[in-house]
Design an enzyme around this catalytic site. Structure first.
Site, PDB file in Angstrom:
ATOM      1  N   HIS A  29      19.631  35.827  -4.290  1.00 21.26           N
ATOM      2  CA  HIS A  29      20.208  34.375  -4.143  1.00 21.26           C
ATOM      3  C   HIS A  29      21.574  34.303  -4.783  1.00 21.26           C
ATOM      4  O   HIS A  29      22.177  34.919  -5.588  1.00 21.26           O
ATOM      5  CB  HIS A  29      19.331  33.671  -4.652  1.00 21.26           C
ATOM      6  CG  HIS A  29      18.966  33.552  -6.221  1.00 21.26           C
ATOM      7  ND1 HIS A  29      19.816  32.837  -7.012  1.00 21.26           N
ATOM      8  CD2 HIS A  29      17.853  34.211  -6.923  1.00 21.26           C
ATOM      9  CE1 HIS A  29      19.304  33.136  -8.509  1.00 21.26           C
ATOM     10  NE2 HIS A  29      18.113  33.793  -8.357  1.00 21.26           N
ATOM     11  N   ASP A  41      22.983  31.194  -5.371  1.00 22.33           N
ATOM     12  CA  ASP A  41      23.051  29.958  -6.481  1.00 22.33           C
ATOM     13  C   ASP A  41      22.587  30.285  -7.953  1.00 22.33           C
ATOM     14  O   ASP A  41      21.875  31.308  -8.188  1.00 22.33           O
ATOM     15  CB  ASP A  41      22.033  28.759  -5.906  1.00 22.33           C
ATOM     16  CG  ASP A  41      20.640  29.369  -5.981  1.00 22.33           C
ATOM     17  OD1 ASP A  41      20.129  30.402  -5.248  1.00 22.33           O
ATOM     18  OD2 ASP A  41      19.596  28.616  -6.183  1.00 22.33           O
ATOM     19  N   GLU A  73      17.341  29.309  -4.154  1.00 17.95           N
ATOM     20  CA  GLU A  73      16.295  29.737  -5.119  1.00 17.95           C
ATOM     21  C   GLU A  73      15.971  29.273  -6.302  1.00 17.95           C
ATOM     22  O   GLU A  73      14.743  28.970  -6.762  1.00 17.95           O
ATOM     23  CB  GLU A  73      16.420  31.667  -5.244  1.00 17.95           C
ATOM     24  CG  GLU A  73      15.218  32.222  -5.531  1.00 17.95           C
ATOM     25  CD  GLU A  73      15.180  32.057  -7.280  1.00 17.95           C
ATOM     26  OE1 GLU A  73      14.071  32.409  -7.648  1.00 17.95           O
ATOM     27  OE2 GLU A  73      15.975  31.564  -8.009  1.00 17.95           O
ATOM     28  N   HIS A 103      19.239  31.942 -17.603  1.00 19.69           N
ATOM     29  CA  HIS A 103      19.253  30.490 -17.903  1.00 19.69           C
ATOM     30  C   HIS A 103      19.825  30.177 -19.090  1.00 19.69           C
ATOM     31  O   HIS A 103      19.771  29.145 -19.441  1.00 19.69           O
ATOM     32  CB  HIS A 103      17.984  30.098 -17.455  1.00 19.69           C
ATOM     33  CG  HIS A 103      17.633  29.836 -15.938  1.00 19.69           C
ATOM     34  ND1 HIS A 103      16.358  29.370 -15.550  1.00 19.69           N
ATOM     35  CD2 HIS A 103      17.914  30.846 -15.051  1.00 19.69           C
ATOM     36  CE1 HIS A 103      16.219  29.547 -14.178  1.00 19.69           C
ATOM     37  NE2 HIS A 103      16.993  30.429 -14.031  1.00 19.69           N
TER      38      HIS A 103
END
Length: 400
Positions: free
Chosen positions: A78, A80, A145, A372
């Site tokens: 993905h 993003d 995603e 993250h």
């Protein structure tokens, strides 16, 4: 100057990382232009699809096999990435700076621009060697995603354009391992995000009213937290289990009330639930609704997000792609692997939902898990080792 500074593949990886395809309101056009250049350099055809929205692209770079009638293989990633708290970073989150140890700091360095670029690097090396493979391979770069993939892969797998790809198997992302064992993900837990919407007797804060939202909230919290404690205890007491094998329950929102001396007529409490693959969905929902009734009524169960049960990918001799995958990594490359259920959600669940086997695999070992997180980074030598692994793995899958 870092020892990897002049490496062509490292330079391309860092270039991709510098594109700030970050939520919210992503402009995917710079990613598309970058990928068009990669396809041109590889002399491979590229298509851009918009299965649900003109701002949510799916980019597909294809390499036709010698037997194109065979089911193809998808190498998915993905484009993003999740938002950043820039003040918490010691390097610019979209600078792709590299230190003397070869650590490349950028959002997406682990999740998962690394994997998408490793696919391209491996394909580049294979084409330079003149390697030919039976099956066609499609490298897919999808949107959104990180917010569920509903306008990206979920919409794409339902489209005529996807059906034309004749997909038989998919590779997608996994998670870094802190030890020397590569993690292989064959299933994912099911995501449910729910709200208990609680109604009750309102009135003055000085009274002991009956049937209040606070009493009902206390009952629901007790039940949910008891179930959470049971799963936590099961995980702690059984060394064979990982976080992917148990149901996780976390309170995420509480909303309601107007001021401190008024008993409100309404409260809502939200939970993020990730159901283990062994859970019976109907029985679990039945239990939740039963608690709503036991608490005196006036409680509505609202699903913000309710994913269906998706069958795990078979990791045995019945799956020719798994046989090829395991033989390549374990027998040919001598790598140590562990088979796991992914605790989070990736686009693999959308692929599996339409009956296509999918494996999650990010070739990163001896690496801190920083997806993250602040200061997300990946070492250059780990990245390049991943490219070498894909150089062996991709032909193994395409010749299965």
């Amino acid at each position: 100057m870092s020892a990897w500074e002049d490496n062509e593949e490292i330079q391309l990886f860092r270039e991709y990382l510098r594109i700030p395809s970050v939520h919210p309101d992503i402009d995917y056009e710079p990613c598309i232009e970058f990928l068009k250049k990669q396809a041109q350099d590889l002399a491979l055809p590229i298509e851009v699809y918009y299965p649900a929205d003109k701002t949510k692209p799916v980019v597909v770079i294809s390499w036709q096999g010698t037997q194109p009638e065979l089911p193809s293989v998808i190498l998915n990633s993905h484009m993003d990435v999740v938002p950043v708290f820039e003040e918490k970073w010691t390097h610019p989150p979209f600078g792709a700076e590299m230190d003397e140890e070869g650590r490349i700091f950028a959002r997406g360095s682990q999740d998962m621009k690394c994997v998408g670029m490793q696919y391209l690097a491996a394909i580049r090396a294979l084409r330079k060697k003149g390697v030919q493979m039976k099956r066609t391979v499609h490298m897919t770069f999808v949107a959104d995603e990180e917010i569920g993939g509903h306008l990206g892969m979920e919409a794409f797998v339902k489209s005529p354009d996807f059906k034309k790809l004749n997909v038989g198997f998919s590779l997608d992302e996994g998670i870094a391992a802190t030890d020397d064992i590569y993690s292989i993900y064959y299933a994912e837990k099911t995501i449910w995000q729910i709200q208990f919407q609680i109604s009750g007797q309102a009135g003055h804060g000085s009274l002991l009213l009956k049937n209040t939202v606070g009493e009902k909230l206390n009952y629901i919290l007790g039940k949910m937290m008891a179930l959470r404690a049971e799963e936590s205890k099961r995980l702690e007491n059984d060394p064979s289990l990982t976080i992917g094998d148990v149901t996780t329950i976390n309170l995420t929102t509480i909303n309601g009330g107007v001021q401190s001396n008024v008993v409100p007529p309404f409260l809502s409490v939200g939970f993020d639930i990730r159901l283990a693959i062994t859970v019976d969905h109907q029985e679990f929902e039945k239990q939740l609704r039963q608690w709503c009734e036991e608490d005196g009524g006036g409680i509505q169960l609202h699903f913000e997000h309710k994913e269906p049960k998706v069958e795990a990918t078979k990791v045995d001799a019945s799956n020719i792609y798994w046989v090829a995958f395991e033989k390549c990594l374990v027998e040919e490359l001598g790598l140590k692997i562990r088979k796991l259920v992914l605790p989070g959600g990736t686009d693999s669940r959308h692929i599996r939902y339409v009956g296509i086997p999918a494996i999650g695999f990010s070739p990163m070992i001896n690496t801190p898990v920083l997806l993250h997180d602040h200061d997300e980074h990946l070492k250059a030598d780990t990245y390049l080792r991943g490219v070498e692994i894909y150089e062996k793995l991709i032909p193994a899958l395409l010749n299965a």
